[in-house]
Design a protein around this motif. Structure first.
Motif, short mmCIF file in Angstrom:
data_model
loop_
_atom_site.label_atom_id
_atom_site.label_comp_id
_atom_site.label_asym_id
_atom_site.label_seq_id
_atom_site.Cartn_x
_atom_site.Cartn_y
_atom_site.Cartn_z
N VAL A 20 50.81 1.83 17.68
CA VAL A 20 49.84 1.82 18.78
C VAL A 20 49.65 0.38 19.25
O VAL A 20 49.40 -0.52 18.44
CB VAL A 20 48.48 2.41 18.32
CG1 VAL A 20 47.45 2.31 19.44
CG2 VAL A 20 48.67 3.86 17.89
N ARG A 21 49.75 0.18 20.56
CA ARG A 21 49.59 -1.15 21.14
C ARG A 21 48.11 -1.42 21.41
O ARG A 21 47.40 -0.56 21.95
CB ARG A 21 50.38 -1.27 22.44
CG ARG A 21 50.32 -2.66 23.09
CD ARG A 21 51.19 -2.70 24.34
NE ARG A 21 51.15 -4.01 24.98
CZ ARG A 21 50.25 -4.38 25.88
NH1 ARG A 21 49.32 -3.50 26.25
NH2 ARG A 21 50.26 -5.58 26.41
N LEU A 22 47.64 -2.60 21.04
CA LEU A 22 46.27 -3.01 21.30
C LEU A 22 46.24 -3.83 22.58
O LEU A 22 47.11 -4.68 22.80
CB LEU A 22 45.71 -3.84 20.13
CG LEU A 22 45.78 -3.19 18.75
CD1 LEU A 22 45.09 -4.07 17.72
CD2 LEU A 22 45.17 -1.79 18.76
N ALA A 23 45.24 -3.59 23.43
CA ALA A 23 45.14 -4.29 24.71
C ALA A 23 43.70 -4.71 24.96
O ALA A 23 42.76 -4.12 24.42
CB ALA A 23 45.64 -3.39 25.85
N HIS A 24 43.53 -5.71 25.79
CA HIS A 24 42.19 -6.17 26.17
C HIS A 24 41.73 -5.41 27.41
O HIS A 24 42.47 -5.27 28.38
CB HIS A 24 42.19 -7.67 26.47
CG HIS A 24 40.88 -8.17 27.00
ND1 HIS A 24 39.72 -8.14 26.23
CD2 HIS A 24 40.53 -8.68 28.20
CE1 HIS A 24 38.73 -8.63 26.94
NE2 HIS A 24 39.18 -8.97 28.14
N ASP A 25 40.47 -4.93 27.37
CA ASP A 25 39.88 -4.21 28.50
C ASP A 25 38.78 -5.08 29.10
O ASP A 25 37.68 -5.15 28.55
CB ASP A 25 39.31 -2.87 28.04
CG ASP A 25 38.70 -2.06 29.18
OD1 ASP A 25 38.86 -2.48 30.35
OD2 ASP A 25 38.10 -1.01 28.91
N PRO A 26 39.04 -5.73 30.25
CA PRO A 26 38.02 -6.62 30.83
C PRO A 26 36.80 -5.88 31.34
O PRO A 26 35.77 -6.51 31.61
CB PRO A 26 38.78 -7.31 31.98
CG PRO A 26 39.90 -6.37 32.31
CD PRO A 26 40.29 -5.72 31.03
N GLU A 27 36.88 -4.55 31.47
CA GLU A 27 35.73 -3.77 31.93
C GLU A 27 35.06 -3.03 30.78
O GLU A 27 34.13 -2.26 31.01
CB GLU A 27 36.18 -2.77 33.00
CG GLU A 27 36.84 -3.40 34.21
CD GLU A 27 35.92 -4.38 34.92
OE1 GLU A 27 34.69 -4.13 34.94
OE2 GLU A 27 36.42 -5.39 35.45
N GLY A 28 35.53 -3.23 29.57
CA GLY A 28 34.96 -2.52 28.43
C GLY A 28 33.72 -3.18 27.88
O GLY A 28 33.18 -4.15 28.44
N SER A 29 33.26 -2.69 26.75
CA SER A 29 32.02 -3.20 26.15
C SER A 29 32.18 -4.62 25.61
O SER A 29 31.17 -5.30 25.40
CB SER A 29 31.56 -2.26 25.03
OG SER A 29 32.56 -2.16 24.02
N HIS A 30 33.40 -5.06 25.41
CA HIS A 30 33.65 -6.42 24.92
C HIS A 30 34.25 -7.29 26.03
O HIS A 30 35.12 -8.10 25.78
CB HIS A 30 34.58 -6.38 23.71
CG HIS A 30 33.99 -5.73 22.50
ND1 HIS A 30 33.10 -6.37 21.67
CD2 HIS A 30 34.15 -4.49 22.00
CE1 HIS A 30 32.73 -5.54 20.68
NE2 HIS A 30 33.37 -4.40 20.86
N TRP A 31 33.73 -7.10 27.26
CA TRP A 31 34.23 -7.87 28.40
C TRP A 31 34.07 -9.38 28.19
O TRP A 31 34.85 -10.18 28.70
CB TRP A 31 33.48 -7.47 29.67
CG TRP A 31 31.99 -7.69 29.57
CD1 TRP A 31 31.07 -6.78 29.20
CD2 TRP A 31 31.29 -8.91 29.79
NE1 TRP A 31 29.82 -7.34 29.18
CE2 TRP A 31 29.92 -8.66 29.55
CE3 TRP A 31 31.67 -10.20 30.18
CZ2 TRP A 31 28.94 -9.63 29.68
CZ3 TRP A 31 30.69 -11.18 30.31
CH2 TRP A 31 29.34 -10.90 30.06
N ASN A 32 33.01 -9.79 27.43
CA ASN A 32 32.73 -11.21 27.26
C ASN A 32 33.66 -11.89 26.27
O ASN A 32 33.63 -13.11 26.14
CB ASN A 32 31.27 -11.42 26.83
CG ASN A 32 30.96 -10.72 25.51
OD1 ASN A 32 31.46 -9.62 25.26
ND2 ASN A 32 30.16 -11.34 24.67
N ASN A 33 34.46 -11.11 25.55
CA ASN A 33 35.43 -11.68 24.60
C ASN A 33 36.83 -11.46 25.17
O ASN A 33 37.41 -10.38 25.03
CB ASN A 33 35.30 -11.01 23.24
CG ASN A 33 36.22 -11.61 22.19
OD1 ASN A 33 37.13 -12.37 22.52
ND2 ASN A 33 35.99 -11.27 20.94
#
Length: 385
Positions: A169-182
């Motif tokens: 499974v590939r992990l990706a950053h979600d800029p609109e998710g709950s961790h947008w500030n990280n």
């Protein structure tokens, strides 16, 4: 994790009102400026701060020792409310030391608001699969994340793999998710296969260059009767005719060899993923039967129910045959008996019954013929007298 603070300033007066998350309105001819800082507390170096300024005119910039340089906010129009404002998400510098720092908002060259930004120490990268002591059920979906926000860390592609997973499974950053500030929070969702076996599995995090970064363990276990999350109340198997309805299903049923019978199964709460794999097996069936979910309106108000048609083997000896359904990943096994009679003809009559009727008909014809012969013989005798 993402704290919010608002500041409202009357432009031109220098008066400052700070609130802990609410909104205070300034009254000076409508010349107030509303500033919203989302993520102003406990930032790590590299985290983003969401800044929203309303009521300011002209070019709007924010400056602070936590930013490498003054940041110009972008103007926007709120389509829902028709309001206008300026917005931006600058990042705290990666070399900023822990402490409290001032933040200044300027509009048209004037200072219109001031606030503070709190910065805490950086933390080493962290890999998390589940919470401690958590047990994942077969077919269940859960999240995996890698917090890589640390000075000097690089890479944008991370992968997790495990013998318990169907595939990496590939992990990706979600800029609109709950961790947008990280900006270096990488996450993904994993769904365990429905047939995953109970046990402890190793989960490996791999970097973009294929190197192994960290490993965690994953506990897999299906819910058993008595567990707090075991909600299943299975009922069945039961049977009803091809032309019948599930409501008419009964535990005991009779069917002719070569015929068809529907197998019904009910369960108040099937285990995750079981709704597509429930099957009924029997030595009387031509092959195992997949029980499909009944999504019709007739099933409303009833426990989830599943059924499918089973073809009885032709030429099967008469007798009672077991029909078995296994659910909850092997934790529940139920068996009911199905009574099989002689083969069914095209007209629906049992072959043995038809034979008996035909034999009876043959005997009757012979008897009639014999009786007719006897009557004729007696008549001839009388004529001879």
């Amino acid at each position: 994790m993402n704290w919010t603070r608002t500041a409202v300033v009357v432009a031109g007066t220098g008066a400052l009102l700070l609130t802990g998350g609410g909104t205070a309105l300034a009254a000076d001819g409508g010349d107030g400026v509303h500033v919203l800082l989302n993520g102003a507390f406990d930032n790590r170096p590299g985290e983003l701060i969401d800044i929203d300024v309303q009521g300011a005119h002209g070019e709007v910039t924010v400056s602070s020792p936590v930013f490498p340089h003054p940041v110009r906010l972008a103007p926007y129009t709120d389509r829902d409310s028709g309001g206008r404002g300026h917005h931006g998400r600058p990042a705290v510098g990666t070399d900023v030391r822990p402490g409290s720092y001032p933040l200044t908002v300027r509009a048209g060259g004037r200072v219109v608001a001031e606030d503070r930004v709190e910065v805490k120490a950086p933390q080493r990268p962290a890999f998390q699969v589940t919470t401690p002591d958590d047990v994942i059920r077969p077919g269940e979906q859960f999240g995996v994340w890698f917090d890589d926000l640390y000075p000097g860390e690089r890479g944008e592609t991370f992968t997790v793999s495990s013998p318990a997973f169907a595939r990496p499974v590939r992990l990706a950053h979600d800029p609109e998710g709950s961790h947008w500030n990280n900006p270096r929070m990488f996450s993904g969702l994993v769904t365990l296969p429905r047939n995953a076996k109970d046990g402890t599995y190793k989960v490996t995090l791999t970097g973009p260059d294929g190197r192994r970064i960290q490993e965690k363990t994953l506990e897999v276990g299906a819910a058993e009767p008595g567990d707090s999350d075991y909600l299943g109340r299975p009922r069945g198997p039961e049977f009803f005719t091809p032309a019948g309805r599930p409501e008419s299903a009964r535990a005991r049923h009779t069917v002719g060899a070569g015929g068809t019978v529907n197998v019904l199964w009910r369960d108040a709460s099937p285990d995750p993923g079981e709704e597509e794999q429930l099957t009924a097996t029997s030595p009387a069936f031509e092959h195992p039967v997949l029980l499909k979910r009944d999504d019709s309106k007739a099933g409303d108000g009833d426990d989830p129910r599943f059924y499918g048609p089973a073809r009885i083997r032709a030429g099967l000896d008469q007798g009672s045959y077991p029909v078995t359904v296994v659910s909850h990943h092997g934790r529940v096994k139920r068996t009911e008996r199905l009574l099989v009679t002689a083969a069914v003809s095209a007209t629906g009559d049992a072959a043995s019954g038809r034979t008996v009727l035909l034999a009876g008909a043959g005997v009757g014809a012979a008897a009639v013929a014999a009786l007719g012969g006897a009557v004729l013989w007696r008549r001839r005798c009388r004529g001879a007298r």
